[in-house]
Every structure is written in structure tokens, then in C-alpha cells.
Scaffold this motif. Structure first.
Motif, mmCIF file in Angstrom:
data_model
loop_
_atom_site.group_PDB
_atom_site.id
_atom_site.type_symbol
_atom_site.label_atom_id
_atom_site.label_comp_id
_atom_site.label_asym_id
_atom_site.label_seq_id
_atom_site.Cartn_x
_atom_site.Cartn_y
_atom_site.Cartn_z
ATOM 1 N N PHE A 58 5.620 -7.033 4.068
ATOM 2 C CA PHE A 58 6.033 -5.954 4.968
ATOM 3 C C PHE A 58 7.539 -6.009 5.227
ATOM 4 N N ALA A 59 8.077 -7.220 5.358
ATOM 5 C CA ALA A 59 9.521 -7.368 5.560
ATOM 6 C C ALA A 59 10.290 -6.811 4.363
ATOM 7 N N LYS A 60 9.790 -7.049 3.155
ATOM 8 C CA LYS A 60 10.441 -6.509 1.958
ATOM 9 C C LYS A 60 10.372 -4.984 1.934
ATOM 10 N N ASP A 67 11.731 2.804 7.691
ATOM 11 C CA ASP A 67 10.701 3.543 8.416
ATOM 12 C C ASP A 67 9.281 3.157 7.999
ATOM 13 N N ALA A 68 9.160 2.201 7.072
ATOM 14 C CA ALA A 68 7.833 1.801 6.596
ATOM 15 C C ALA A 68 6.983 1.269 7.747
ATOM 16 N N GLN A 69 5.698 1.568 7.708
ATOM 17 C CA GLN A 69 4.752 1.136 8.729
ATOM 18 C C GLN A 69 3.504 0.575 8.070
ATOM 19 N N TYR A 70 2.813 -0.275 8.793
ATOM 20 C CA TYR A 70 1.477 -0.666 8.361
ATOM 21 C C TYR A 70 0.578 0.567 8.386
ATOM 22 N N PRO A 71 -0.422 0.622 7.524
ATOM 23 C CA PRO A 71 -1.269 1.830 7.468
ATOM 24 C C PRO A 71 -2.174 2.009 8.683
ATOM 25 N N TYR A 72 -2.445 0.934 9.418
ATOM 26 C CA TYR A 72 -3.266 1.040 10.622
ATOM 27 C C TYR A 72 -2.872 -0.060 11.591
ATOM 28 N N ASP A 73 -3.313 0.065 12.822
ATOM 29 C CA ASP A 73 -2.941 -0.883 13.870
ATOM 30 C C ASP A 73 -3.983 -1.994 13.998
ATOM 31 N N THR A 200 -4.024 -6.136 5.016
ATOM 32 C CA THR A 200 -3.858 -5.127 6.066
ATOM 33 C C THR A 200 -2.688 -4.196 5.755
ATOM 34 N N LEU A 201 -1.978 -4.467 4.676
ATOM 35 C CA LEU A 201 -0.813 -3.665 4.288
ATOM 36 C C LEU A 201 -1.118 -2.763 3.106
#
Length: 255
Positions: A58-60, A67-73, A200-201
Motif C-alpha cells: 500500500f505504501a508503494k 490518492d490510492a485507497q484500500y478497496p474497503y475498510d 485486503t488490498l
């Protein structure tokens, strides 16, 4: 209003947390659902996957796209506070997934199950798992009857997991569950290494991640069948056209 489901069983090692991981990402990225996962299991497997496995990737992503986000919380959550989350009017999720501890005792587990629109029970064909799972589903059948009397919508379904094609035990499991008059999905997930590498990503419907995880076309086909049966049974929205045009799906509460 959000639909609420849980992946639950009274026996550890059946793959309920893995099932949540396998399905949540594709439901968000391919079908466009706004999803929250409440990790209420003592092992916190889903939270740990995000914090210890996915964080570096996710850091990459963020380096390339701020603006990248995980697909869900994902939230670490206490069973005793389930209704604090579900009843929060600020949440606009389509689907809330609760990963409950692998046990059937205690008011906290019972209350979490009754808070759900549907409970999904992993069905593993091993003989010892079979009896324990059927016992748990019988408890859910009693909850359903009480809910029906109170005119409350509640469903439960067995979902075959770790399935090995052609094994006699698989047929016996289906016959056993059907003979008890318990509900089960028509679709299933096989016994595949790729499912133990769920993220989760990234969705296992993402071709690059599927290849990395050891997935095949059969893997993708299984996941799609389960997702679409889940959407149909729960009456969830299917936003595939919208999801296909998005680089990533952002939950409304994650902004």
C-alpha cells in the motif's frame, strides 16, 4: 440501509476469516460495493493481514498515486459494541461483514449473530467438522424461526469451502446438510493455495495478484460464482459497470 453478514462457525480452522478476505476485495473492486469488515475475532487475522502483509504494498501504491485507497475498510472491533457500528447513521456501507470468534457460547456471539441479515457458515467435509458445523447451523435454524415469528429478516447459509472435486466426503457433506433441511450455497470454493494468500488490498480477480498468489481461471470463476450468489441472495446492488471504470473503490467513510 447496510446489509450485515457474518462468517461464523463454532470450530476454529474452518477458514471463516479466509473466506471474508477472499470475498471482500472482489465484492468491492469488481462489484462496486462499499464494504466495512469488523474483525471481532481474537486472532485479528484480517487486521493483521492489512497491517503486516499489505502495508508495504500500500505504501508503494501511495508513492505512485497519493490518492490510492484500500478497496474497503477494516476495523478491529469488540463484539459487545456491534450495534454501535451497525446503527451509526453516518455509515453508508452497502455491506458490513463481521468476523466473529470461532465459538457458539456467550451472549456476545449470540447478539452479533442476531444482528445479521445473514450468517455464512464455512462447510468443510471432514467428518469431525461435519457434525460440529451441523450443530452450529441447527442453532442458526432456531434463531431463524424466532426471527420469522418476530417478522425479522434473518437467513443463514452453509458455503462449501476447501472443496476437493470428486471426493466422496464432499457428496456426503451435501447430503448431510440437505437431509437436515439446512440451507447452503450452490456455489463453493475449492481447496486452493491462492485463497490462503488473499489480501485486503488486492482482489484475487486482479490478474496480476492472482498469478502471484498461484490462482488460475478456475479460481476466478469460483470467486465470481460465490460473489454473484451472495449478491443475489442478499439483494445487494451490483455496480460492475461503475467499478470497471474506477482505478480503486473508496468506501465513503474512508475519505
Amino acid at each position: 440501509m447496510s446489509k450485515v453478514i457474518s462468517f461464523a462457525t463454532q470450530k476454529g480452522g474452518s477458514g471463516k476469516s479466509t473466506l471474508a478476505l477472499v470475498l471482500a476485495a472482489p465484492l468491492a473492486t469488481e462489484y462496486g460495493l462499499r464494504i466495512a469488515v469488523l474483525d471481532c475475532d481474537y486472532q485479528q487475522s484480517i487486521v493483521k493481514t492489512r497491517e503486516q502483509v499489505d502495508a508495504a504494498n500500500f505504501a508503494k501504491l501511495r508513492e505512485a498515486n497519493p490518492d490510492a485507497q484500500y478497496p474497503y475498510d477494516v476495523y478491529p472491533w469488540q463484539l459487545s459494541r456491534i450495534f454501535d457500528f451497525i446503527d451509526n447513521p453516518e455509515h453508508t456501507y452497502d455491506l458490513i461483514i463481521i468476523d466473529v470468534p470461532g465459538r457458539a457460547d456467550g451472549d456476545d456471539v449470540f447478539n452479533a449473530l442476531t444482528a445479521c441479515d445473514a450468517v455464512i457458515v464455512p462447510l468443510v467435509s471432514d467428518y469431525l467438522d461435519r457434525a460440529s458445523t451441523a450443530e452450529f447451523m441447527t442453532i442458526l435454524e432456531a434463531i431463524k424461526k424466532a426471527a420469522d415469528d418476530a417478522q425479522i429478516d434473518f437467513q443463514y447459509y452453509g458455503l462449501p469451502t476447501k472443496r476437493v472435486a470428486g471426493q466422496r466426503e464432499e457428496k456426503e457433506m451435501d447430503e448431510y446438510i440437505d437431509g437436515l433441511g439446512l440451507s447452503r450455497f450452490n456455489s463453493y470454493l475449492g481447496h486452493r493455495k491462492a485463497y490462503t494468500r488473499a489480501s485486503t488490498l488486492y482482489s484475487l480477480l486482479n490478474p496480476a495478484w492472482a498469478r502471484y498468489a498461484g490462482g488460475t481461471k478456475d479460481t476466478s470463476d469460483e470467486i465470481r460464482r460465490v460473489c454473484e450468489e451472495l449478491i443475489e441472495r442478499l439483494g445487494l446492488p451490483d455496480r460492475r459497470a461503475t467499478a470497471a471504470t474506477s482505478v480503486s473503490t473508496v468506501s465513503s467513510s474512508a475519505k
